[in-house]
Write a protein that holds these residues in place. Structure first.
Motif, PDB file in Angstrom:
ATOM      1  N   LEU A  11     -36.917  13.473  44.186  1.00 61.91           N
ATOM      2  CA  LEU A  11     -37.366  12.381  43.544  1.00 61.91           C
ATOM      3  C   LEU A  11     -36.800  12.448  42.083  1.00 61.91           C
ATOM      4  O   LEU A  11     -36.601  11.361  41.717  1.00 61.91           O
ATOM      5  CB  LEU A  11     -38.897  12.791  43.395  1.00 61.91           C
ATOM      6  CG  LEU A  11     -39.593  11.725  42.553  1.00 61.91           C
ATOM      7  CD1 LEU A  11     -39.487  10.328  43.103  1.00 61.91           C
ATOM      8  CD2 LEU A  11     -40.992  12.192  42.521  1.00 61.91           C
ATOM      9  N   ILE A  12     -36.574  13.605  41.336  1.00 58.38           N
ATOM     10  CA  ILE A  12     -36.001  13.500  40.108  1.00 58.38           C
ATOM     11  C   ILE A  12     -34.820  13.190  40.137  1.00 58.38           C
ATOM     12  O   ILE A  12     -34.235  12.421  39.013  1.00 58.38           O
ATOM     13  CB  ILE A  12     -36.235  15.058  39.620  1.00 58.38           C
ATOM     14  CG1 ILE A  12     -37.694  15.662  39.360  1.00 58.38           C
ATOM     15  CG2 ILE A  12     -35.516  15.191  38.141  1.00 58.38           C
ATOM     16  CD1 ILE A  12     -37.901  17.025  39.177  1.00 58.38           C
ATOM     17  N   ILE A  13     -33.706  13.660  40.763  1.00 61.98           N
ATOM     18  CA  ILE A  13     -32.332  13.007  41.350  1.00 61.98           C
ATOM     19  C   ILE A  13     -32.246  11.461  41.196  1.00 61.98           C
ATOM     20  O   ILE A  13     -31.709  10.757  40.580  1.00 61.98           O
ATOM     21  CB  ILE A  13     -31.646  13.966  42.186  1.00 61.98           C
ATOM     22  CG1 ILE A  13     -31.407  15.116  41.739  1.00 61.98           C
ATOM     23  CG2 ILE A  13     -30.377  13.155  42.389  1.00 61.98           C
ATOM     24  CD1 ILE A  13     -30.897  16.311  42.820  1.00 61.98           C
ATOM     25  N   GLY A  14     -33.339  11.002  41.996  1.00 57.54           N
ATOM     26  CA  GLY A  14     -33.247   9.657  42.451  1.00 57.54           C
ATOM     27  C   GLY A  14     -33.936   8.771  41.102  1.00 57.54           C
ATOM     28  O   GLY A  14     -33.126   7.619  40.825  1.00 57.54           O
ATOM     29  N   GLY A  18     -31.059   6.307  39.293  1.00 55.65           N
ATOM     30  CA  GLY A  18     -31.702   5.005  39.226  1.00 55.65           C
ATOM     31  C   GLY A  18     -31.792   4.419  37.846  1.00 55.65           C
ATOM     32  O   GLY A  18     -31.362   3.295  37.323  1.00 55.65           O
ATOM     33  N   PHE A  19     -31.988   5.202  36.857  1.00 53.26           N
ATOM     34  CA  PHE A  19     -32.196   4.960  35.386  1.00 53.26           C
ATOM     35  C   PHE A  19     -30.502   4.613  35.098  1.00 53.26           C
ATOM     36  O   PHE A  19     -30.439   3.607  34.149  1.00 53.26           O
ATOM     37  CB  PHE A  19     -32.723   6.079  34.606  1.00 53.26           C
ATOM     38  CG  PHE A  19     -32.541   5.897  32.993  1.00 53.26           C
ATOM     39  CD1 PHE A  19     -33.458   5.191  32.340  1.00 53.26           C
ATOM     40  CD2 PHE A  19     -31.639   6.467  32.432  1.00 53.26           C
ATOM     41  CE1 PHE A  19     -33.219   4.912  31.021  1.00 53.26           C
ATOM     42  CE2 PHE A  19     -31.629   6.311  30.935  1.00 53.26           C
ATOM     43  CZ  PHE A  19     -32.122   5.447  30.406  1.00 53.26           C
ATOM     44  N   PHE A  20     -29.790   5.587  35.183  1.00 55.00           N
ATOM     45  CA  PHE A  20     -28.282   5.170  34.630  1.00 55.00           C
ATOM     46  C   PHE A  20     -27.586   4.048  35.488  1.00 55.00           C
ATOM     47  O   PHE A  20     -26.818   3.440  34.583  1.00 55.00           O
ATOM     48  CB  PHE A  20     -27.543   6.412  34.934  1.00 55.00           C
ATOM     49  CG  PHE A  20     -27.845   7.762  33.984  1.00 55.00           C
ATOM     50  CD1 PHE A  20     -27.387   7.448  32.716  1.00 55.00           C
ATOM     51  CD2 PHE A  20     -28.284   8.703  34.299  1.00 55.00           C
ATOM     52  CE1 PHE A  20     -27.755   8.381  31.700  1.00 55.00           C
ATOM     53  CE2 PHE A  20     -28.617  10.005  33.435  1.00 55.00           C
ATOM     54  CZ  PHE A  20     -28.253   9.687  32.032  1.00 55.00           C
ATOM     55  N   ILE A  21     -28.028   3.719  36.686  1.00 55.50           N
ATOM     56  CA  ILE A  21     -27.378   2.748  37.334  1.00 55.50           C
ATOM     57  C   ILE A  21     -27.901   1.421  36.558  1.00 55.50           C
ATOM     58  O   ILE A  21     -27.408   0.533  36.218  1.00 55.50           O
ATOM     59  CB  ILE A  21     -27.765   2.783  38.976  1.00 55.50           C
ATOM     60  CG1 ILE A  21     -26.871   3.793  39.497  1.00 55.50           C
ATOM     61  CG2 ILE A  21     -27.616   1.283  39.624  1.00 55.50           C
ATOM     62  CD1 ILE A  21     -27.092   4.065  40.941  1.00 55.50           C
ATOM     63  N   GLY A  22     -29.219   1.395  36.412  1.00 57.67           N
ATOM     64  CA  GLY A  22     -30.291   0.529  35.662  1.00 57.67           C
ATOM     65  C   GLY A  22     -29.538   0.110  34.376  1.00 57.67           C
ATOM     66  O   GLY A  22     -29.138  -1.081  33.935  1.00 57.67           O
ATOM     67  N   LEU A  26     -27.696  -3.285  33.183  1.00 53.49           N
ATOM     68  CA  LEU A  26     -27.736  -4.076  32.114  1.00 53.49           C
ATOM     69  C   LEU A  26     -26.618  -4.306  30.941  1.00 53.49           C
ATOM     70  O   LEU A  26     -26.461  -5.400  30.412  1.00 53.49           O
ATOM     71  CB  LEU A  26     -29.087  -3.582  31.280  1.00 53.49           C
ATOM     72  CG  LEU A  26     -29.676  -4.269  30.191  1.00 53.49           C
ATOM     73  CD1 LEU A  26     -30.169  -5.481  30.437  1.00 53.49           C
ATOM     74  CD2 LEU A  26     -30.618  -3.173  29.529  1.00 53.49           C
ATOM     75  N   LYS A  27     -25.990  -3.347  30.676  1.00 51.77           N
ATOM     76  CA  LYS A  27     -24.913  -3.548  29.870  1.00 51.77           C
ATOM     77  C   LYS A  27     -23.752  -4.473  30.331  1.00 51.77           C
ATOM     78  O   LYS A  27     -23.298  -5.273  29.593  1.00 51.77           O
ATOM     79  CB  LYS A  27     -24.127  -2.080  29.846  1.00 51.77           C
ATOM     80  CG  LYS A  27     -24.843  -0.936  28.742  1.00 51.77           C
ATOM     81  CD  LYS A  27     -23.989   0.126  28.632  1.00 51.77           C
ATOM     82  CE  LYS A  27     -24.504   1.321  27.753  1.00 51.77           C
ATOM     83  NZ  LYS A  27     -23.869   2.398  27.536  1.00 51.77           N
ATOM     84  N   ARG A  28     -23.502  -4.508  31.365  1.00 51.41           N
ATOM     85  CA  ARG A  28     -22.825  -5.539  32.243  1.00 51.41           C
ATOM     86  C   ARG A  28     -23.234  -6.852  32.013  1.00 51.41           C
ATOM     87  O   ARG A  28     -22.209  -7.715  31.754  1.00 51.41           O
ATOM     88  CB  ARG A  28     -22.251  -5.142  33.627  1.00 51.41           C
ATOM     89  CG  ARG A  28     -21.254  -4.013  33.924  1.00 51.41           C
ATOM     90  CD  ARG A  28     -20.657  -4.306  35.237  1.00 51.41           C
ATOM     91  NE  ARG A  28     -20.711  -5.195  35.877  1.00 51.41           N
ATOM     92  CZ  ARG A  28     -20.704  -5.403  37.346  1.00 51.41           C
ATOM     93  NH1 ARG A  28     -21.078  -4.406  37.862  1.00 51.41           N
ATOM     94  NH2 ARG A  28     -20.896  -6.603  37.965  1.00 51.41           N
ATOM     95  N   GLN A  29     -24.297  -6.820  32.267  1.00 53.14           N
ATOM     96  CA  GLN A  29     -24.949  -8.420  32.349  1.00 53.14           C
ATOM     97  C   GLN A  29     -25.158  -8.857  30.593  1.00 53.14           C
ATOM     98  O   GLN A  29     -24.597  -9.964  30.476  1.00 53.14           O
ATOM     99  CB  GLN A  29     -26.507  -8.438  32.640  1.00 53.14           C
ATOM    100  CG  GLN A  29     -26.613  -8.408  34.090  1.00 53.14           C
ATOM    101  CD  GLN A  29     -26.072  -9.440  34.653  1.00 53.14           C
ATOM    102  OE1 GLN A  29     -26.119 -10.340  34.484  1.00 53.14           O
ATOM    103  NE2 GLN A  29     -25.373  -8.916  36.004  1.00 53.14           N
ATOM    104  N   MET A  30     -25.317  -8.045  29.712  1.00 49.82           N
ATOM    105  CA  MET A  30     -25.155  -8.186  28.166  1.00 49.82           C
ATOM    106  C   MET A  30     -23.775  -8.604  27.828  1.00 49.82           C
ATOM    107  O   MET A  30     -23.456  -9.443  26.992  1.00 49.82           O
ATOM    108  CB  MET A  30     -25.855  -7.102  27.503  1.00 49.82           C
ATOM    109  CG  MET A  30     -27.217  -6.763  27.544  1.00 49.82           C
ATOM    110  SD  MET A  30     -28.298  -8.313  27.442  1.00 49.82           S
ATOM    111  CE  MET A  30     -28.417  -8.024  25.662  1.00 49.82           C
TER     112      MET A  30
END
Length: 69
Positions: A11-14, A18-22, A26-30
Motif C-alpha cells: 500500500l505504501i509503495i503504491g 501513484g504520487f510520483f506518476i501524478g 501534471l508537469k507534462r500537462q502544464m
C-alpha cells in the motif's frame, strides 16, 4: 505476521508510486498548456473564467517563467 506486513508495504509503495506518476503527468500537462493557448482557454472556462487576449498572454508569460523541470 507476514500477512499483515506485506499488504501495508505494498500500500505504501503504491501510494508513493501513484504520487510520483501524478506529479509527472501534471508537469507534462502544464508544459503542454504553456504552448497551447486553446488548452489554457479551455481550462479557464472550466474554472469559470473568461480571459481576453491580454490576460491570456500574461498567463502564458507567467507559465513560461516557471521552472517545471
Amino acid at each position: 505476521m507476514w500477512s499483515i506486513i506485506i499488504p501495508i508495504v505494498t500500500l505504501i509503495i503504491g501510494l508513493v508510486g501513484g504520487f510520483f506518476i501524478g506529479v509527472f503527468y501534471l508537469k507534462r500537462q502544464m508544459e503542454k498548456m504553456q504552448n497551447n493557448p486553446e488548452m489554457l482557454q479551455k481550462m479557464a472556462k472550466q474554472m469559470g473564467y473568461n480571459m481576453n487576449k491580454q490576460q491570456m498572454n500574461k498567463v502564458q508569460n507567467m507559465m513560461k517563467n516557471q521552472k517545471w523541470k
